[in-house]
Design a protein around this motif. Structure first.
Motif, short mmCIF file in Angstrom:
data_model
loop_
_atom_site.label_atom_id
_atom_site.label_comp_id
_atom_site.label_asym_id
_atom_site.label_seq_id
_atom_site.Cartn_x
_atom_site.Cartn_y
_atom_site.Cartn_z
N MET A 269 0.86 -1.18 0.00
CA MET A 269 0.00 0.00 0.00
C MET A 269 0.90 1.23 0.00
O MET A 269 1.95 1.24 0.65
N PHE A 270 0.46 2.27 -0.71
CA PHE A 270 1.28 3.47 -0.86
C PHE A 270 0.60 4.70 -0.26
O PHE A 270 -0.63 4.82 -0.25
N ASP A 271 1.44 5.59 0.21
CA ASP A 271 1.05 6.97 0.56
C ASP A 271 -0.01 7.05 1.65
O ASP A 271 -0.96 7.83 1.58
N LEU A 272 0.18 6.27 2.70
CA LEU A 272 -0.68 6.38 3.87
C LEU A 272 -0.15 7.50 4.76
O LEU A 272 1.04 7.50 5.12
N PRO A 273 -0.96 8.45 5.17
CA PRO A 273 -0.47 9.53 6.02
C PRO A 273 -0.30 9.06 7.47
O PRO A 273 -1.20 8.44 8.03
N TYR A 274 0.86 9.35 8.05
CA TYR A 274 1.07 9.06 9.46
C TYR A 274 0.95 10.32 10.31
O TYR A 274 0.93 10.27 11.55
N ALA A 275 0.87 11.49 9.66
CA ALA A 275 0.64 12.78 10.31
C ALA A 275 0.07 13.70 9.23
O ALA A 275 0.03 13.34 8.05
N THR A 276 -0.34 14.90 9.63
CA THR A 276 -1.06 15.76 8.69
C THR A 276 -0.49 17.17 8.62
O THR A 276 -1.09 18.05 7.99
N ILE A 277 0.67 17.40 9.21
CA ILE A 277 1.27 18.74 9.16
C ILE A 277 1.80 19.04 7.77
O ILE A 277 1.76 20.17 7.29
N SER A 278 2.32 18.02 7.09
CA SER A 278 2.98 18.19 5.81
C SER A 278 2.58 17.07 4.86
O SER A 278 2.38 15.93 5.29
N PRO A 279 2.50 17.35 3.56
CA PRO A 279 2.21 16.27 2.60
C PRO A 279 3.33 15.25 2.51
O PRO A 279 3.12 14.17 1.94
N THR A 280 4.50 15.57 3.04
CA THR A 280 5.60 14.59 3.02
C THR A 280 5.42 13.50 4.07
O THR A 280 6.10 12.47 4.00
N GLN A 281 4.54 13.68 5.02
CA GLN A 281 4.40 12.75 6.14
C GLN A 281 3.53 11.56 5.74
O GLN A 281 2.42 11.36 6.23
N LYS A 282 4.10 10.74 4.85
CA LYS A 282 3.40 9.57 4.34
C LYS A 282 4.34 8.37 4.35
O LYS A 282 5.57 8.53 4.39
#
Length: 300
Positions: free
Chosen positions: A25-38
Motif C-alpha cells: 500500500m502506498f502513501d498512507l499519512p502518518y501525520a497531517t502537518i505536511s504532505p511529506t508525512q506519508k
C-alpha cells in the motif's frame, strides 16, 4: 545505495523495483502537518502476521531522496523472511529544520504501533534501517525515545511509545563538527565548497545555521548525546573509503555505544574499499548478514 557527491542534491534517484511485492500500500499519512508525512507498506507474500517491522528511512543529505527510490531495495529483501517493510518520507531541510525530521520518524513509529492490528504489524518488534541521512535518523530513533525536545506528540498517536527494538545504520553522520577534520585525517579533505562546516552544507541547512556557530545545537542533534543503558542492539556498517561521511563517525559512535551497552549489543563493520554506499553494502551476502542480525535482535 547510490554513490553521489556530497553536494549533488537535489538529484533524481531511480525508483525501486517493487513489482515482485504482491501485497503493498502506498502513501498512507502518518501525520497531517505536511504532505511529506506519508509511508508505504510492503508485506510478505503470505501470512496474516503479526509481522515484525523494518522502518526503512531513505538518505539524501537531509534534502533529497524518497521512500520509493532504489535505496529501498535492500530492505525489501526482508519480506522474504517474514518482515513487513514500512518506508517513510519525512520533512527535509528545504521544508523544515531540525528536529522536524526526527519528530517525523518517531511519529511514523507511533503510527505503526497504533495501527498494528489492522495492518498486521507486531508492535513489539520494530527495527529502523537507513543509509547516510537515513542512517542518522535510524540512530536517532534508536537512542532518543522519550527525549521531549525531539518529540512532537501533536503529530499523532501520542499514547504510543516510539522506541524500537533494533537499529541498522549504514554510514550515517553523528558529530557534524568533526566531519571535515576526520576526512582530512583520512587524506580526503573536502574543498571549501564541499566542507561540512560551510554555511550551505547539508548539515548547516538542516540546523538552519552554520554549524560552527551553533555548537550547542550540534550537540543536541548528535545521536551520541542520548546514549544510555537499556538501548536496543545496533549494527553499524561504514565504508573505510567514504569521502562524504567519514568512517570515524561510525567508529566513535560504536565505541560510545559499546562503553554503555557492552560489546554484545553493538556490532561495527568497516567495509574495506567501500565509499559512501555502493555495491559492497548491497551484495546478497551483506544483506543476509544484516537480516541475520535483525532475526537475532528481534527474535524472529
Amino acid at each position: 545505495m547510490p554513490q553521489v557527491p556530497h553536494y549533488a542534491m537535489p538529484f533524481t534517484i531511480p525508483d525501486a523495483r517493487t513489482d515482485h511485492i504482491t501485497r503493498k500500500m502506498f502513501d498512507l499519512p502518518y501525520a497531517t502537518i505536511s504532505p511529506t508525512q506519508k509511508l508505504d507498506i510492503y508485506w510478505p507474500a503470505e501470512g496474516n502476521g503479526p509481522f515484525p517491522v523494518i522502518m526503512s528511512i531513505h538518505g539524501g543529505a537531509f534534502m533529497g531522496g524518497d521512500k520509493r527510490d532504489i535505496q529501498l531495495m535492500p530492505m525489501l529483501e526482508a519480506t522474504k523472511r517474514g518482515y513487513a517493510v514500512v518506508s517513510i518520507n519525512y520533512r527535509m531541510s528545504g521544508e523544515a529544520t531540525f528536529p522536524a525530521l526526527v519528530q517525523d520518524v518517531k511519529a511514523a513509529i507511533r503510527w505503526v504501533r497504533a495501527q498494528a492490528k489492522p495492518y498486521l504489524f507486531d508492535p513489539e518488534r520494530i527495527a529502523t534501517w537507513g543509509g547516510s541521512a537515513g542512517g542518522y535518523l535510524s540512530l536517532m530513533a534508536g537512542v532518543s525515545a522519550g527525549v521531549l525536545e525531539l518529540e512532537d506528540l501533536a503529530l499523532g498517536n501520542a499514547s504510543q511509545p516510539c522506541h524500537v527494538q533494533a537499529v541498522v545504520d549504514w554510514f550515517g553522520p553523528t558529530d557534524f563538527l568533526l566531519m571535515d577534520a576526520q576526512l582530512a585525517e583520512s587524506g580526503m579533505a573536502p574543498n571549501a565548497e564541499q566542507a561540512h562546516s560551510g554555511p550551505d552544507s547539508p548539515e548547516s541547512l538542516l540546523l538552519g545555521q552554520k554549524i560552527t556557530e551553533v555548537p550547542d545545537l550540534v550537540r543536541i542533534a548528535n545521536p551520541e548525546t542520548y546514549i544510555h543503558p537499556g538501548l536496543p542492539p545496533f549494527f553499524i556498517q561504514h565504508g573505510d573509503h567514504d569521502d562524504t561521511v567519514p568512517h570515524q563517525q561510525s567508529v566513535n559512535m560504536a565505541a560510545k555505544l559499546t562503553a554503555v551497552l557492552g560489546p554484545e549489543k553493538v556490532k561495527l563493520e568497516l567495509l574495506a574499499g567501500a565509499a559512501h554506499g555502493g555495491p559492497a553494502f548491497e551484495t546478497p551476502q551483506n544483506i543476509q548478514k544484516v537480516l541475520d542480525f535483525l532475526d537475532q535482535a528481534l527474535r524472529v
